[in-house]
Design a protein around this motif. Sequence first.
Motif, PDB file in Angstrom:
ATOM      1  N   UNK A  68       0.809  -1.335  -0.007  1.00 28.76           N
ATOM      2  CA  UNK A  68       0.090  -0.030   0.068  1.00 28.76           C
ATOM      3  C   UNK A  68       0.734   1.261   0.131  1.00 28.76           C
ATOM      4  N   UNK A  69       1.971   1.334   0.790  1.00 30.95           N
ATOM      5  CA  UNK A  69       2.787   2.552   1.002  1.00 30.95           C
ATOM      6  C   UNK A  69       4.176   2.325   0.538  1.00 30.95           C
ATOM      7  N   UNK A  70       4.550   0.989   0.156  1.00 28.73           N
ATOM      8  CA  UNK A  70       5.814   0.653  -0.090  1.00 28.73           C
ATOM      9  C   UNK A  70       6.865   0.481   1.019  1.00 28.73           C
ATOM     10  N   UNK A  71       6.405   0.267   2.289  1.00 24.09           N
ATOM     11  CA  UNK A  71       7.080   0.144   3.319  1.00 24.09           C
ATOM     12  C   UNK A  71       7.872  -1.191   3.485  1.00 24.09           C
ATOM     13  N   UNK A  72       9.171  -1.350   3.704  1.00 29.40           N
ATOM     14  CA  UNK A  72       9.640  -2.620   3.862  1.00 29.40           C
ATOM     15  C   UNK A  72      10.716  -2.518   5.157  1.00 29.40           C
ATOM     16  N   UNK A  73      10.922  -3.769   5.649  1.00 28.95           N
ATOM     17  CA  UNK A  73      11.799  -4.133   6.772  1.00 28.95           C
ATOM     18  C   UNK A  73      12.206  -5.407   6.611  1.00 28.95           C
ATOM     19  N   UNK A  74      13.884  -5.502   6.668  1.00 27.45           N
ATOM     20  CA  UNK A  74      14.356  -6.765   6.409  1.00 27.45           C
ATOM     21  C   UNK A  74      15.374  -7.031   7.749  1.00 27.45           C
ATOM     22  N   UNK A  82      22.189  -2.707  -6.457  1.00 21.62           N
ATOM     23  CA  UNK A  82      21.727  -1.878  -7.459  1.00 21.62           C
ATOM     24  C   UNK A  82      22.929  -1.599  -8.432  1.00 21.62           C
ATOM     25  N   UNK A  83      22.837  -2.223  -9.392  1.00 21.39           N
ATOM     26  CA  UNK A  83      24.169  -2.151 -10.827  1.00 21.39           C
ATOM     27  C   UNK A  83      25.209  -2.554  -9.964  1.00 21.39           C
ATOM     28  N   UNK A  84      26.081  -1.613  -9.686  1.00 20.94           N
ATOM     29  CA  UNK A  84      27.636  -2.092  -9.141  1.00 20.94           C
ATOM     30  C   UNK A  84      27.699  -1.676  -7.633  1.00 20.94           C
ATOM     31  N   UNK A  85      26.536  -1.082  -7.017  1.00 19.05           N
ATOM     32  CA  UNK A  85      26.453  -0.657  -5.710  1.00 19.05           C
ATOM     33  C   UNK A  85      25.867  -1.842  -4.792  1.00 19.05           C
ATOM     34  N   UNK A  86      26.518  -2.105  -3.674  1.00 17.18           N
ATOM     35  CA  UNK A  86      26.074  -3.161  -2.744  1.00 17.18           C
ATOM     36  C   UNK A  86      26.200  -2.469  -1.366  1.00 17.18           C
ATOM     37  N   UNK A  87      25.302  -2.876  -0.674  1.00 20.32           N
ATOM     38  CA  UNK A  87      24.989  -2.582   0.733  1.00 20.32           C
ATOM     39  C   UNK A  87      24.732  -3.848   1.529  1.00 20.32           C
ATOM     40  N   UNK A  88      25.359  -4.013   2.529  1.00 19.60           N
ATOM     41  CA  UNK A  88      25.065  -5.490   3.458  1.00 19.60           C
ATOM     42  C   UNK A  88      25.052  -4.832   4.786  1.00 19.60           C
ATOM     43  N   UNK A  89      23.909  -5.515   5.472  1.00 20.41           N
ATOM     44  CA  UNK A  89      23.613  -5.012   6.874  1.00 20.41           C
ATOM     45  C   UNK A  89      22.756  -6.311   7.479  1.00 20.41           C
ATOM     46  N   UNK A  90      22.510  -5.928   8.923  1.00 21.60           N
ATOM     47  CA  UNK A  90      21.943  -6.888   9.744  1.00 21.60           C
ATOM     48  C   UNK A  90      20.421  -6.494   9.803  1.00 21.60           C
ATOM     49  N   UNK A  91      20.195  -5.152   9.621  1.00 22.21           N
ATOM     50  CA  UNK A  91      18.711  -4.630   9.478  1.00 22.21           C
ATOM     51  C   UNK A  91      18.535  -3.511   8.498  1.00 22.21           C
ATOM     52  N   UNK A  92      17.827  -3.511   7.838  1.00 25.97           N
ATOM     53  CA  UNK A  92      17.218  -2.360   6.998  1.00 25.97           C
ATOM     54  C   UNK A  92      15.754  -2.106   7.037  1.00 25.97           C
ATOM     55  N   UNK A  93      15.329  -0.846   7.095  1.00 24.30           N
ATOM     56  CA  UNK A  93      14.004  -0.476   6.828  1.00 24.30           C
ATOM     57  C   UNK A  93      14.106   0.594   5.915  1.00 24.30           C
ATOM     58  N   UNK A  94      12.872   0.754   5.015  1.00 26.18           N
ATOM     59  CA  UNK A  94      12.785   1.827   3.898  1.00 26.18           C
ATOM     60  C   UNK A  94      11.580   2.005   3.512  1.00 26.18           C
ATOM     61  N   UNK A  95      11.661   2.477   2.381  1.00 23.95           N
ATOM     62  CA  UNK A  95      10.473   2.581   1.294  1.00 23.95           C
ATOM     63  C   UNK A  95      10.716   2.428  -0.119  1.00 23.95           C
ATOM     64  N   UNK A  96      10.184   1.450  -0.812  1.00 22.23           N
ATOM     65  CA  UNK A  96      10.163   1.034  -2.121  1.00 22.23           C
ATOM     66  C   UNK A  96      10.016   2.054  -3.061  1.00 22.23           C
ATOM     67  N   UNK A  97       8.971   2.856  -2.793  1.00 18.85           N
ATOM     68  CA  UNK A  97       8.696   3.897  -3.594  1.00 18.85           C
ATOM     69  C   UNK A  97       9.456   5.216  -3.483  1.00 18.85           C
ATOM     70  N   UNK A  98       9.647   5.393  -2.586  1.00 22.27           N
ATOM     71  CA  UNK A  98      10.606   6.593  -2.317  1.00 22.27           C
ATOM     72  C   UNK A  98      12.279   6.297  -2.605  1.00 22.27           C
ATOM     73  N   UNK A  99      12.466   4.872  -2.517  1.00 29.12           N
ATOM     74  CA  UNK A  99      13.786   4.460  -2.700  1.00 29.12           C
ATOM     75  C   UNK A  99      14.671   4.849  -1.607  1.00 29.12           C
ATOM     76  N   UNK A 100      14.337   5.253  -0.346  1.00 29.34           N
ATOM     77  CA  UNK A 100      15.257   5.707   0.671  1.00 29.34           C
ATOM     78  C   UNK A 100      15.188   4.388   1.812  1.00 29.34           C
ATOM     79  N   UNK A 101      16.449   4.020   2.272  1.00 26.65           N
ATOM     80  CA  UNK A 101      16.436   2.953   3.255  1.00 26.65           C
ATOM     81  C   UNK A 101      17.325   3.228   4.073  1.00 26.65           C
TER      82      UNK A 101
END
Length: 492
Positions: A68-74, A82-101
């Motif tokens: 509904x609002x694009x919220x994600x939590x992992x 994304x392409x050549x960029x990689x981010x590795x962590x234990x906890x991530x939350x953000x929004x798939x629509x805004x693209x901010x994590x």
Amino acid sequence: MIAALLPLTLSASAADTAKLHTDKVMAVPVTEKKILPVDLDQAAASQDVVLPQQPVHMTADTFFARNADGYVKSRGNVDIKQGMDEVHANYVEGNMKSGVYHTKGPVVYVNETNALTGQDVTYNSQNGSMSMDKVEGFMGPTTYIRGTDAEMYDNIGYVKHGLITTPHAVAKTPDYYITGDDIRIYPGEKFTAENTALWFKHVRLFTYGHYEGRLDNKNKTKHYIFTLLPRPTYNSDDGIGVRGYADVPLNQSGDLKFHASYALNSKNGLKPAAQIQKDTKIGSFRFGYSKEESTDNDDNIWATKWPELEYFAPRLHLGDTGIYIDSSANWGRWAEDGVKTGTHKGFRTEITHTPIPLWQRANVRFFAGYRKDWYSTDDAQRRDPYSGVILNQGINDRLWTSFWYKKHNVSGYTPYRFDTLDDPRQHGLSIGYVLTPRDTVIFSWAQDLDDDHISDRNYTWVRDLHSFIATITYKQVDKEWQVKIKAKDFDF
């Protein structure tokens, strides 16, 4: 527009083809010749191609998404790519629509040029920007950075306060480093820093202000502020001393630089050098003033060269054979204690190859060259065709040997001790043994083939000092000691 510029141009559509071949003469209208203004920005914009944005891929042990609002939590082993960029962590939350994590705790960020770790990262997949509370890691293969309040935007890094050093010096407190404010990093190109200071462990050596260092390793450029670090030396002729040098770029491309070096000895005082170097496609040219120590013999003779012009030709590779040729030439005025000051000019060329494997742990390298020198003092000349061979044989992971032979067919003479050749015809051997991961001992022996006397019998201890290498040599024949310290990352 085209018709106005080319009034005799003919054109015909498919329907006019028959008429074109039957008519003997065609009446071609001529328009008035004039240039019409064109909006180049508008024309270029109309041809722009907008590439689709690369998708973001996220994997984790547990994953929650709200469409509904694009919220994600992992949680657990979170990987964002994304392409050549990689981010590795234990906890991530953000929004798939805004693209901010957002991440909490330690994070690893990797792309084609950088490998960084940080704390509490915010990553924007829409524009590739990122911010970290703390950051450390490598920006390119030769630069390590550690700092606070870090950001990256348009692939440019910003660090509010931090330190920079080279790979072998990395430690909780690096062996040597520069500190700075407002550090800006252009990956694969350069970095800049304000209010910089050069440190050796906990001792601040000097402050510098604005500093700019290369990250592209172009022309094997090294961070010149580090090469200024004083490296201790000792030999029986010069006494205790320190040495350092710097190659300061004078333009953006780095092909024009100011070379400065110094040697300060207890017995011979200060021996400086100041030269301008220009690198071109046809070779490198260097001009200036220098006090140099002899390399053709072990007598530690110093000569003053002013003015001195030197030329170094590009290495010439003979296809894929592994054979290559190095050449150089120089002209200048030489001064040496006890010898009349005069003009010297000369050239040298040498052909050799990459070592040829023979059998297990063994290789061989041959070399040959020609050198000629002219001296205004005494109208002297010297010719030196020479050749030699070096055979290396490893016994096991700790023990190795090296056998060598050289022959200089010198005719004429030099009026200077500075470039006098020691023992023109010699053979010898070296035996090395690795005592510990940090310690190696080497025994070297050489015999003069003209009168069969033993010219060298040396005992050397090599000690790994983390970011430096120390060598201590006792020359038994000459009854002399020699100590040298070299930095792993910039003394070659």
